[in-house]
Design a protein around this motif. Sequence first.
Motif, PDB file in Angstrom:
ATOM      1  N   ILE A  31      47.493  65.819  -3.068  1.00 38.93           N
ATOM      2  CA  ILE A  31      47.753  64.548  -2.377  1.00 38.93           C
ATOM      3  C   ILE A  31      47.936  64.776  -0.877  1.00 38.93           C
ATOM      4  CG2 ILE A  31      49.387  62.646  -2.162  1.00 38.93           C
ATOM      5  CD1 ILE A  31      49.922  62.906  -5.168  1.00 38.93           C
ATOM      6  N   ILE A  32      48.706  65.842  -0.526  1.00 32.36           N
ATOM      7  CA  ILE A  32      48.915  66.160   0.891  1.00 32.36           C
ATOM      8  C   ILE A  32      47.586  66.491   1.562  1.00 32.36           C
ATOM      9  CG2 ILE A  32      49.973  67.794   2.490  1.00 32.36           C
ATOM     10  CD1 ILE A  32      52.313  68.019   0.534  1.00 32.36           C
ATOM     11  N   VAL A  35      45.630  63.432   2.378  1.00 30.87           N
ATOM     12  CA  VAL A  35      46.145  62.742   3.570  1.00 30.87           C
ATOM     13  C   VAL A  35      45.683  63.470   4.836  1.00 30.87           C
ATOM     14  CG1 VAL A  35      48.224  62.072   4.827  1.00 30.87           C
ATOM     15  CG2 VAL A  35      48.121  61.811   2.330  1.00 30.87           C
ATOM     16  N   ASN A  37      43.086  65.159   5.298  1.00 27.50           N
ATOM     17  CA  ASN A  37      41.655  64.960   5.525  1.00 27.50           C
ATOM     18  C   ASN A  37      41.357  63.982   6.653  1.00 27.50           C
ATOM     19  OD1 ASN A  37      40.639  66.672   3.556  1.00 27.50           O
ATOM     20  ND2 ASN A  37      40.742  65.125   1.955  1.00 27.50           N
ATOM     21  N   THR A  39      43.208  63.196   9.276  1.00 25.80           N
ATOM     22  CA  THR A  39      43.987  63.405  10.497  1.00 25.80           C
ATOM     23  C   THR A  39      43.376  64.538  11.319  1.00 25.80           C
ATOM     24  OG1 THR A  39      45.493  65.066   9.561  1.00 25.80           O
ATOM     25  CG2 THR A  39      46.060  62.742   9.220  1.00 25.80           C
ATOM     26  N   PHE A  54      45.685  59.634  13.023  1.00 22.88           N
ATOM     27  CA  PHE A  54      44.731  59.242  11.988  1.00 22.88           C
ATOM     28  C   PHE A  54      43.365  59.045  12.643  1.00 22.88           C
ATOM     29  CE2 PHE A  54      42.498  55.938   9.603  1.00 22.88           C
ATOM     30  CZ  PHE A  54      42.487  56.495   8.334  1.00 22.88           C
TER      31      PHE A  54
END
Length: 296
Positions: A31-32, A35, A37, A39, A54
């Motif tokens: 999951i981390i 996320v 990906n 940024t 972002f």
Amino acid sequence: MKNSLTRKIMPYTFIFPALLLLLMFSIIPIIISLVINFTNLDITGLGNWQAVKFIGLDNFINLFNDNLFLQSVVNTLFYVVFGVPAVIVISLAVAIMINFGQNKFFKLMRLVFYTPSITNAVAVAVIWTFMYNPSTGLINTVLNSLGFGSVGWLTDQHVAKISLIILAVWKAIGLNMLIFLAALQGVPKDLYEAAELDGASWWQQTRHITIPSLKFSIFFVSVTTLIGWFQFFDEPFVMTKGGPLGSTNSVALFVYQNGFQQSNFGYAASASFVMFTAIIIATLIQFKIQRRQQNG
């Protein structure tokens, strides 16, 4: 009522430790990574989270315009296309031949073929690097003594990938051989005896009895081997560093280079997500083919 509730809860208490480990070391990191990906996370962002922004799909757009990444994708596909079938076919052939022998020599062969699988990958890669040395390596020394010229095993762009595949196949045979040997022990001997009475040759027995009986084992080995080759890392990292000129670079090594050497964590996470997606798709295709074969 209390006993009924206890019986319902009890099974979950046994699997809770495994689920907790799965959550901590697999699901949460995935999951981390998803996320990250999207940024621009780099080494600066680790010290100052306000610097992390972002950026949407920019990492993925840059990836598919990056010649180094595209080259690593092509190299990884090369490893998969040639490495996976080689491991399956050779390990299956070795298992079948060893299974037919019952004396001490064949038991020794099991150890000989299995030993590379339990040997440290880095140590093996270092030894093979010396063997592949173009001037003083064992392989070229033998070729020269036979009247052949030296081969640039790790210095030639076209030969280097094949050199890494040879090593990786040699190392992977043992474990898969044991899986096939275990499956071969479960094939009923009556089938072979009946086939011999009908005049079937060794090849006919292998083709019509042995291989069909190993369908599930072949499927299992195919899936695990495919996943392993998509994550091909140790050999190119230790032996070539992705060279010469990126000809042996894999996607896994590309992720390492960008994430741990250049500290472009967002960019590396995007590359790892592409690899993760490719593995999932390839695995699902194999499951679908297996399901069709069972239904057919």
